[in-house]
Design an enzyme around this catalytic site. Structure first.
Site, PDB file in Angstrom:
ATOM      1  CB  SER A  25      57.303  64.155  22.516  1.00 27.64           C
ATOM      2  OG  SER A  25      56.164  63.553  23.059  1.00 27.64           O
ATOM      3  NE  ARG A  79      55.137  39.393  26.801  1.00 27.02           N
ATOM      4  CZ  ARG A  79      55.016  40.545  26.146  1.00 27.02           C
ATOM      5  NH1 ARG A  79      55.800  41.563  26.436  1.00 27.02           N
ATOM      6  NH2 ARG A  79      54.109  40.692  25.210  1.00 27.02           N
ATOM      7  CG  HIS A 126      47.729  55.468  30.398  1.00 30.26           C
ATOM      8  ND1 HIS A 126      47.930  54.602  29.335  1.00 30.26           N
ATOM      9  CD2 HIS A 126      46.393  55.618  30.515  1.00 30.26           C
ATOM     10  CE1 HIS A 126      46.754  54.247  28.840  1.00 30.26           C
ATOM     11  NE2 HIS A 126      45.808  54.847  29.536  1.00 30.26           N
ATOM     12  CG  ASP A 159      48.093  51.517  30.969  1.00 33.32           C
ATOM     13  OD1 ASP A 159      49.276  51.870  30.878  1.00 33.32           O
ATOM     14  OD2 ASP A 159      47.381  51.264  29.979  1.00 33.32           O
ATOM     15  CD  GLU A 166      51.237  62.076  27.630  1.00 33.94           C
ATOM     16  OE1 GLU A 166      52.239  61.350  27.667  1.00 33.94           O
ATOM     17  OE2 GLU A 166      50.339  61.921  26.778  1.00 33.94           O
TER      18      GLU A 166
HETATM   19  C1  GRF Z   1      52.451  59.271  25.301  1.00 28.99           C
HETATM   20  O1  GRF Z   1      51.139  59.732  25.052  1.00 28.99           O
HETATM   21  C2  GRF Z   1      52.487  58.434  26.544  1.00 28.99           C
HETATM   22  O2  GRF Z   1      51.600  58.853  27.526  1.00 28.99           O
HETATM   23  C3  GRF Z   1      52.058  57.090  26.019  1.00 28.99           C
HETATM   24  O3  GRF Z   1      52.679  56.972  24.763  1.00 28.99           O
HETATM   25  C4  GRF Z   1      52.893  58.276  24.229  1.00 28.99           C
HETATM   26  C5  GRF Z   1      54.359  58.367  23.946  1.00 28.99           C
HETATM   27  O4  GRF Z   1      54.689  59.560  23.268  1.00 28.99           O
HETATM   28  N1  GRF Z   1      52.424  56.031  26.948  1.00 28.99           N
HETATM   29  P1  GRF Z   1      56.203  59.995  23.140  1.00 28.99           P
HETATM   30  O5  GRF Z   1      56.945  58.818  22.514  1.00 28.99           O
HETATM   31  O6  GRF Z   1      56.731  60.311  24.498  1.00 28.99           O
HETATM   32  O7  GRF Z   1      56.200  61.177  22.238  1.00 28.99           O
END
Ligand code: GRF
Length: 214
Positions: free
Chosen positions: A16, A68, A112, A148, A177
């Protein structure tokens, strides 16, 4: 307008936040464009969003790699092949090697769902509720090797309501966000902010904060 910054978006799932960046990049005067979307999980919903938007998208399944370092080497190559100048981690659930983080130092962003440095790691919304804070939110920061962590680029603040559950608070933060990430990327792509050492320079903190964005 000067050339738009070329952005690679890294995802693991729903996408999203990717969608909010896709929508922002459709604006004619937005200073960035998405040149590739890369998922470390096959079948991530975000890949469909990329496809619907006509963007190049690919999967690098981390389970196909012995280490990794090997995964990160391919990731780095794919981003460079696409001509990416900035990386946006958008729900990308992978820790990166120090080599990768250093190679993209000050050119890789992460979002985050907390007001960092509070509530790093998993379940930050639940951590916020358990701590009894009155406000929470989201942070976009420049990526360093530690999870983070890194210079804070921009933050969005939302209220915590007395009857909030993890679900209601998470939804409020997620909506914020979606305003914050395009805003933060614009600050970097337009050159309004930059990093010196561990400090963000340019636009001051009020211009880097969204209060209760709807
Ligand atoms: C979001 O809450 C982002 O902050 C965190 O993971 C989630 C991802 O959501 N790191 P989306 O995949 O962007 O919907």
């Amino acid at each position: 307008m000067t050339a738009r910054k070329r952005v690679g978006v890294l995802i693991s799932g729903r996408g999203s936040n990717l969608q909010s960046l896709i929508d922002a990049c459709r604006e004619p005067d937005y200073p960035a464009e998405i040149v590739t979307v890369i998922s470390n999980r096959p079948g991530a919903l975000g890949l469909e969003r990329a496809q619907s938007a006509g963007l190049p998208a690919l999967t690098l399944n981390h389970k196909d790699y012995a280490s990794r370092a090997a995964f990160d080497a391919d990731l780095d190559r794919a981003l460079r092949d696409a001509g990416a100048e900035i990386i946006c981690n958008a729900g990308f659930m992978r820790l990166l090697t120090e080599g990768f983080a250093e190679a993209w130092r000050d050119r890789q962003l992460n979002i985050h769902p907390s007001l960092l440095p509070a509530f790093r790691g998993l379940h930050p919304q639940e951590q916020a509720l358990n701590a009894g804070v009155c406000v929470s939110g989201a942070t976009v920061h420049f990526v360093r090797t530690d999870m983070d962590s890194g210079p804070i680029l921009a933050q969005a603040v939302v209220p915590v309501m007395p009857d909030d559950t993890v679900e209601t608070l998470s939804a409020r933060i997620l909506a914020a966000e979606h305003k914050l990430y395009p805003y933060a990327l614009k600050l970097v792509a337009s050159g309004e902010v930059w990093v010196e050492g561990e400090s963000v320079r340019g636009a001051g903190s009020p211009a880097r904060c969204l209060f209760f964005p709807q």
